[in-house]
Design a protein around this motif. Structure first.
Motif: not given
Ligand code: MTE
Ligand code: MO
Length: 519
Positions: A461-467
């Motif tokens: 996961q790159v961040s919670a804001d990315t798919w």
């Protein structure tokens, strides 16, 4: 050869044909004049575009949804073609009527101009002068209609001067068509010259971010052939908006006013933005109009100024709960204010994947607020921010009964194999993407033919804001096979199975792909 006699008068079929031609030439001349004038006034005052835009705003939600679903990004082309088809039909009717009832034909043509005029002056933020192109178009069309019908009638008179009259009709007709073509071309050229902000865009030098995107974790992407790449290129990024002609705002002329319920209203220029330390973030943006597994989603590296910072500088008051943004073309979008201020990476973005924003994605500046669909958060060509309340002002889509807040639903999509694809029996790779911006994705599960769910392998996961991309394999025997996917967000909440349509707050349900496995 004798002169034209009563016996040579055109048959009724020929009359209809000539009438149709006369109507089309008259309407064409009007249209050309209208486009030429719009080139000088402003592109969106073009009679056709004004009527099209009014049509978009007036169309009931199911019609809009149908258009987006059926025509996708070609929806605007279809709309403009539709307006033109109706115009041509009305012009044909006017031309045919005009031979015997010139006043009636003229009235019909004038009526078309009036529709354009009304559409143009009622556009959001329109001035009375925006009706001028349609007014001139209507006048020109009526004038050409009258001239042509007079010449036509003279040509039908059973007199010896019939030949020259027929020639006159021919000459007048050809001249009108030629004039129309010239005017249309001129209009397009004038518009191209005034519309072109590519020079302004090319001159933008984006500074290095003061706060760069966090480093990408190893394993943040996978490369199954056919899977959506982690970063969507600007060229491949979906486009959804109501703009028939792209707003053209040179960066040098752009300003953003921040006002409403704030103690220190401010106005910022593009240079003001460049001179602040900029923040860079990787964020996924998606559209509420997606059906389950739909294509309107992408992930890019955005560069901009934190929106919360700007609002605090303006002294935003605690009594507001809505950030109302307005774009150059009059679109209004309402974003819940609290999330914009809660420390998430809500940006006023000026850069996309290392370039200034492409014009179709909002040059020179747009908003993006992770966790919300585009229609409540991602205002392109943004020029004004107003702190206000949901119970005081309704934004464009909310007026059309979409959910005022627009929190994204958890969604997962099968990219590979494509629906109805034929694959070889044995090991079959199933792969795709899943997103739930600001909550993140914790699990993706896939099943074949309603069998047991199996956990897919997820990229880091790159961040919670990315798919996140995902992949898994099945051993598939020949026949028709159906794969289904579901995801759980970062809070462990499973994507609901229940199928709902996009309206009013986003589609839900599990995406599936049916494929043929060959022996
Ligand atoms: N000015 C303006 N901004 C807009 C819209 C619009 O119609 N006009 N559409 C919104 C919607 S519905 C979405 S999903 C996103 C899409 O942004 P994109 O076209 O850059 O992908 O823009 C949002 N911003
Ligand atoms: Mo959207």
């Amino acid at each position: 050869m004798p002169g034209m006699t009563t016996n040579d008068r055109p048959s009724s079929g020929a009359r209809v044909l000539i009438g149709a031609l006369v109507g089309i030439v008259a309407a064409g001349a009007g249209l050309a004049i209208g486009e030429l004038a719009a080139g000088f006034v402003s592109p969106e005052t073009s009679p056709v575009l004004a009527v099209g835009s009014a049509g978009i705003d007036l169309a009931p939600t199911p019609v809009k949804e149908f258009a987006i679903r059926t025509f996708g990004t070609a929806d605007k082309l279809v709309l403009v073609s539709g307006v033109l088809v109706v115009l041509v039909l009305a012009a044909v009717l006017a031309g045919i009527l005009a031979r015997t009832k010139l006043a009636l034909g003229s009235l019909l043509v004038a009526g078309l101009g009036l529709i354009g005029l009304l559409a143009a002056v009622t556009r959001p933020g329109a001035a009375l002068t925006d009706g001028v192109p349609s007014l001139l178009a209507g006048l020109a069309a009526v004038a050409v209609l009258v001239l042509l019908v007079r010449a036509w009638r003279r040509g039908e008179r059973p007199t010896a001067d019939a030949e020259p009259s027929r020639r006159a009709l021919l000459i007048a007709g050809t001249a009108s068509v030629a004039a129309a073509a010239v005017a249309a071309t001129a209009g397009r050229l004038v518009r191209a010259a005034t519309l072109d902000v590519s020079g302004s865009r090319a001159a933008v030098r984006l500074p290095k971010p003061a706060d760069p995107a966090p480093p990408l974790p190893a394993g943040y992407r996978t490369s199954v052939p056919g899977i959506s790449p982690f970063f969507t290129s600007n060229r491949d990024f979906y486009r959804v908006d109501t703009a028939l002609s792209l707003p053209a705002i040179p960066a040098e002329e752009w300003t953003l006013r921040i006002g409403g319920d704030v103690s220190r209203p401010i106005e910022l220029s593009f240079d003001d933005l460049l001179n602040r330390g900029l923040t860079e973030r990787d964020l996924t943006l998606s559209c509420v109009s997606n059906q389950v597994g739909g294509p309107y989603v992408g992930t890019t590296r955005w560069l901009g100024v934190p929106l919360g910072e700007l609002l605090r500088e303006a002294g935003v008051s605690g009594s507001s709960d809505q950030l109302l943004s307005r774009s150059e073309d009059g679109m209004t979008i309402g974003t819940p204010l609290e999330p914009v201020l809660d420390g998430r990476d809500a940006l006023l973005a000026i850069g996309m994947n290392g370039e200034p924003l492409p014009v179709e994605h909002g040059f020179p500046a747009r908003m993006i607020v992770p966790g919300f669909y585009g229609y409540t958060s991602a205002t392109k060509w943004v020029v004004e921010l107003t702190a206000t309340r949901f119970d005081q002002v309704q934004a464009y889509w909310t007026q059309r009964d979409w959910d005022p807040r627009g929190v994204v639903e958890t969604m997962s999509r099968i990219d590979v194999p494509r629906p109805l694809q034929r694959v070889r029996q044995g090991e079959v790779t199933v792969a795709g993407v899943a997103w739930a911006q600001h909550r993140g994705i914790s699990t993706v599960q896939v099943r074949m033919d309603g069998g047991p769910w199996q956990d897919a392998e997820l990229t880091e996961q790159v961040s919670a804001d990315t798919w996140r991309q995902w992949r898994t394999t099945f051993t598939a025997r020949p026949g028709t096979r159906r794969f289904e996917v579901r995801a759980a967000d970062g809070n462990g909440n499973l994507q609901p199975a229940k199928r709902t349509p996009p309206f009013p707050d986003g589609a839900t349900g599990w995406h599936s792909a049916v494929v043929t496995v060959t022996g």
